[in-house]
Write a protein that holds these residues in place. Structure first.
Motif, mmCIF file in Angstrom:
data_model
loop_
_atom_site.group_PDB
_atom_site.id
_atom_site.type_symbol
_atom_site.label_atom_id
_atom_site.label_comp_id
_atom_site.label_asym_id
_atom_site.label_seq_id
_atom_site.Cartn_x
_atom_site.Cartn_y
_atom_site.Cartn_z
ATOM 1 N N ASN A 1 -64.198 8.038 95.548
ATOM 2 C CA ASN A 1 -65.599 8.437 95.449
ATOM 3 C C ASN A 1 -66.445 7.432 94.697
ATOM 4 N N GLN A 2 -65.859 6.700 93.750
ATOM 5 C CA GLN A 2 -66.621 5.758 92.933
ATOM 6 C C GLN A 2 -66.747 4.379 93.570
ATOM 7 N N GLY A 3 -65.855 4.045 94.496
ATOM 8 C CA GLY A 3 -65.887 2.729 95.106
ATOM 9 C C GLY A 3 -64.505 2.303 95.568
ATOM 10 N N LYS A 4 -64.367 1.022 95.892
ATOM 11 C CA LYS A 4 -63.092 0.504 96.375
ATOM 12 C C LYS A 4 -62.213 0.036 95.215
ATOM 13 N N LEU A 5 -60.887 0.226 95.413
ATOM 14 C CA LEU A 5 -59.894 -0.196 94.429
ATOM 15 C C LEU A 5 -58.890 -1.126 95.089
ATOM 16 N N ALA A 6 -58.484 -2.160 94.384
ATOM 17 C CA ALA A 6 -57.381 -3.014 94.820
ATOM 18 C C ALA A 6 -56.199 -2.766 93.901
ATOM 19 N N GLY A 7 -55.162 -2.126 94.425
ATOM 20 C CA GLY A 7 -53.966 -1.825 93.653
ATOM 21 C C GLY A 7 -52.817 -2.740 94.010
ATOM 22 N N THR A 8 -51.624 -2.326 93.647
ATOM 23 C CA THR A 8 -50.451 -3.158 93.886
ATOM 24 C C THR A 8 -49.320 -2.306 94.455
ATOM 25 N N ILE A 9 -48.301 -2.959 94.968
ATOM 26 C CA ILE A 9 -47.132 -2.270 95.520
ATOM 27 C C ILE A 9 -45.929 -2.598 94.628
ATOM 28 N N LEU A 10 -45.214 -1.555 94.213
ATOM 29 C CA LEU A 10 -44.066 -1.710 93.317
ATOM 30 C C LEU A 10 -42.843 -1.048 93.931
ATOM 31 N N GLN A 11 -41.735 -1.086 93.186
ATOM 32 C CA GLN A 11 -40.502 -0.438 93.629
ATOM 33 C C GLN A 11 -40.013 0.559 92.586
ATOM 34 N N SER A 12 -39.466 1.672 93.064
ATOM 35 C CA SER A 12 -38.922 2.700 92.188
ATOM 36 C C SER A 12 -37.529 2.326 91.708
ATOM 37 N N ARG A 13 -36.930 3.189 90.939
ATOM 38 C CA ARG A 13 -35.569 2.954 90.448
ATOM 39 C C ARG A 13 -34.597 2.802 91.607
ATOM 40 N N ASN A 14 -34.830 3.531 92.677
ATOM 41 C CA ASN A 14 -33.964 3.438 93.863
ATOM 42 C C ASN A 14 -34.482 2.428 94.891
ATOM 43 N N ALA A 15 -35.388 1.557 94.459
ATOM 44 C CA ALA A 15 -35.948 0.502 95.311
ATOM 45 C C ALA A 15 -36.811 1.055 96.439
#
Length: 558
Positions: free
Chosen positions: A28-42
């Motif tokens: 609602n506030q605008g665009k976000l640029a996030g990232t991609i990560l991995q969990s404990r189980n990949a």
């Protein structure tokens, strides 16, 4: 010992080394640029850091309720961890460094899904409220790699701390509870935006530890929180505990004392708060330790307070002991077996230097450490102090040979009793746990250098949920316990039953005080935690002045 700066650096590195790619999403506030990560189980998941859920509480907005966040143009970088709210490490008295920023009202989101990919819809949402005695901590330390093994959304956030979050004259000019109102604002933001991240706004579970656990339980009593969550988990904290609120008359006295120490005029609340808004925020944080009476006690000088009913949008208008729960949702609550070890470790460090002083000055120190000296009528304080020593120590001295007794007294008085009491008030939909697994790493090691075993201390269970302070569950038994605990919490957030089978973990009933005893090898359903200790502490009435009602006996409640 892992130091304060090292904890923050390790927390940051955890995110940096697992980064894979970037991703954009529109809220609602605008665009976000996030990232991609991995969990404990990949397992791949998305992370978005530093999303503002309210305007920066600076300038004229200091000591004001949180305001709606601004929108932005372009794409906001959501790959950088936000600053903590302003604080300093109260456990390191030698350090005067203030860290963080007054501009700190940000949240972080971990999710396996974003709207444009539509991998999942209507995922359960878990919102974590950090602890830290309402003085320390931040959301970013509690990153989501363990929880992201499951299809769910995890959110954590900052809220204002110390005097900036909780200073109160208990009137319209400075009602207090700004940190709690920040939490409400974050939960409202979740309701409005979480669907974009695959989450179901009608399936929100709030959970937290210590001051975060107290916060979770307080939300059950707040009219502002109604409808913002459907389940709750309070770890090592309850709205009924002695440190859950600062008594109104004490809060007002401390606010005006704070003004004097800050060089502000104190002829009225309005004059006081107008002056405090102009003082550098770092100076306000530096003033906190002037309220310590002995060592760093009372640790919580500024915390939640009961507001006047005349206050617009008050967070808490009545003592939880005197009212029924407003948001009556399923609850998990519990403690570790040796909560008090985190405090005892400091006393027993350096061959018990501080604990020797406790023994020598017991009647002066214990009412401050256990806080009842600030709330009980003066004529009752010595009696309570004597009864505590007689019950836990008998004729023994408080020293190196009685570390277990000292830990038990701190555990029962500050944590366990009030969590059991809270559970008994909410039977049939409350699950109780007792965490009794000693991890390879313990928070005892962070706050003291006592070489002995002080038990499973306050915060040791957090290591099972998050890779905090650089600790990862590398030991096999630690990893096994961690996976079981995260599974329980996600089950509860998903369907309201933490144990999958009612035979494994049953709620408290009208007839039985059931609880799950969590151990290194297995988890066992047991009954009647505390027993004689509950009756002793109930009759002692450590927080008698907070309520005129009589506490129920354990037997009568069942």
């Amino acid at each position: 010992m892992v130091r304060w700066k090292t904890w923050l650096l390790l927390s940051i590195l955890i995110h940096v080394v697992t980064k894979i790619d970037a991703v954009e999403v529109t809220i609602n506030q605008g665009k976000l640029a996030g990232t991609i990560l991995q969990s404990r189980n990949a397992t791949k998941f998305y992370a978005f850091f530093g999303i503002p859920y309210a305007k920066p509480p600076i300038g004229e907005l200091r000591f004001q309720p949180p305001q709606e966040p601004d929108k932005w143009n372009g794409v906001r970088n959501a790959t950088i961890l936000p600053p903590s709210c302003l604080q300093k490490n109260v456990f390191n008295k030698a350090s005067s460094e203030v860290i963080g920023s007054e501009d700190c009202l940000y949240l972080n989101i971990y999710t396996p899904s974003i709207q444009r990919e539509n991998n999942y819809n209507n995922l359960p949402v878990m919102v974590y409220i950090h602890g830290g005695s309402f003085l320390n901590g931040n959301g970013k330390m509690y990153q989501g790699s363990y929880f992201m093994d499951y299809p769910m959304v995890l959110i954590n956030f900052n809220y204002r701390l110390g005097p900036l979050g909780f200073l109160s004259t208990v009137d319209e000019e400075l009602p207090g509870n700004y940190g709690m109102k920040d939490q409400v604002a974050a939960l409202k933001w979740v309701q409005e935006n979480v669907a974009i991240f695959g989450g179901d706004p009608k399936q929100v579970t709030i959970f937290g530890h210590s001051a975060g656990g107290v916060s979770v339980h307080l939300h059950l009593y707040s009219p502002l929180s109604k409808g913002l969550f459907q389940r709750a988990i309070a770890q090592s904290g309850s709205a009924l505990t002695i440190w859950a609120q600062v008594a109104p008359h004490v809060a007002r006295q401390r606010a005006f004392a704070f003004g004097l120490l800050s060089g502000c005029p104190t002829q009225s609340s309005r004059v006081l708060v107008n002056c405090l808004r102009k003082i550098p925020a770092e100076d306000i944080i530096h003033t906190v330790d002037k309220f310590w009476v002995w060592d760093f006690d009372p640790l919580i000088s500024f915390g939640p307070v009961i507001e006047s009913k005349s206050i617009h949008n008050a967070f808490l208008i009545e003592n939880p002991r005197k009212q029924k729960i407003i948001n009556n949702v399923p609850l998990i609550i519990g403690t570790t077996s040796g909560e008090g070890g985190i405090r005892a470790a400091r006393y027993y460090s350096n061959n018990g230097t501080l604990v020797k002083k406790v023994n020598e000055q017991y009647k002066r120190i214990m009412p401050v450490t256990l806080i009842y000296g600030f709330v009980l009528p003066h004529e009752k304080i010595d009696t309570v102090t004597d009864e505590l020593k007689k019950f836990y120590f008998g004729n023994k001295e408080i020293g190196l040979e009685t570390s277990k007794e000292f830990v038990d007294m701190l555990t029962d008085s500050l944590f366990l009793f009030h969590c059991v009491e809270a559970a008994l008030r909410n039977k049939e939909i409350t699950y109780f746990y007792y965490y009794d697994h000693l991890n390879k790493f313990s928070l005892n090691n962070l706050l003291g250098n006592y070489p002995g075993n002080l038990g499973v201390c306050h915060g040791d269970d957090i290591i099972s949920f998050f890779p905090v302070f650089g600790f990862r569950t590398s030991h096999e038994s630690d990893t096994n316990v961690s996976r079981r605990l995260v599974n329980y919490w996600v089950n509860f957030a998903t369907n309201g039953n933490p144990g999958e089978s009612e035979h494994l973990w049953q709620p408290i009933t009208s007839n039985e005080m059931n609880y799950l005893h969590i151990t290194s090898k297995e988890d066992k359903l047991e009954k009647y935690l505390l027993k004689d200790k509950y009756e002793f502490l109930k009759n002692l009435q450590l927080i008698h002045s907070h309520s005129a009602e009589s506490l129920p006996t354990l037997k009568d409640e069942l």
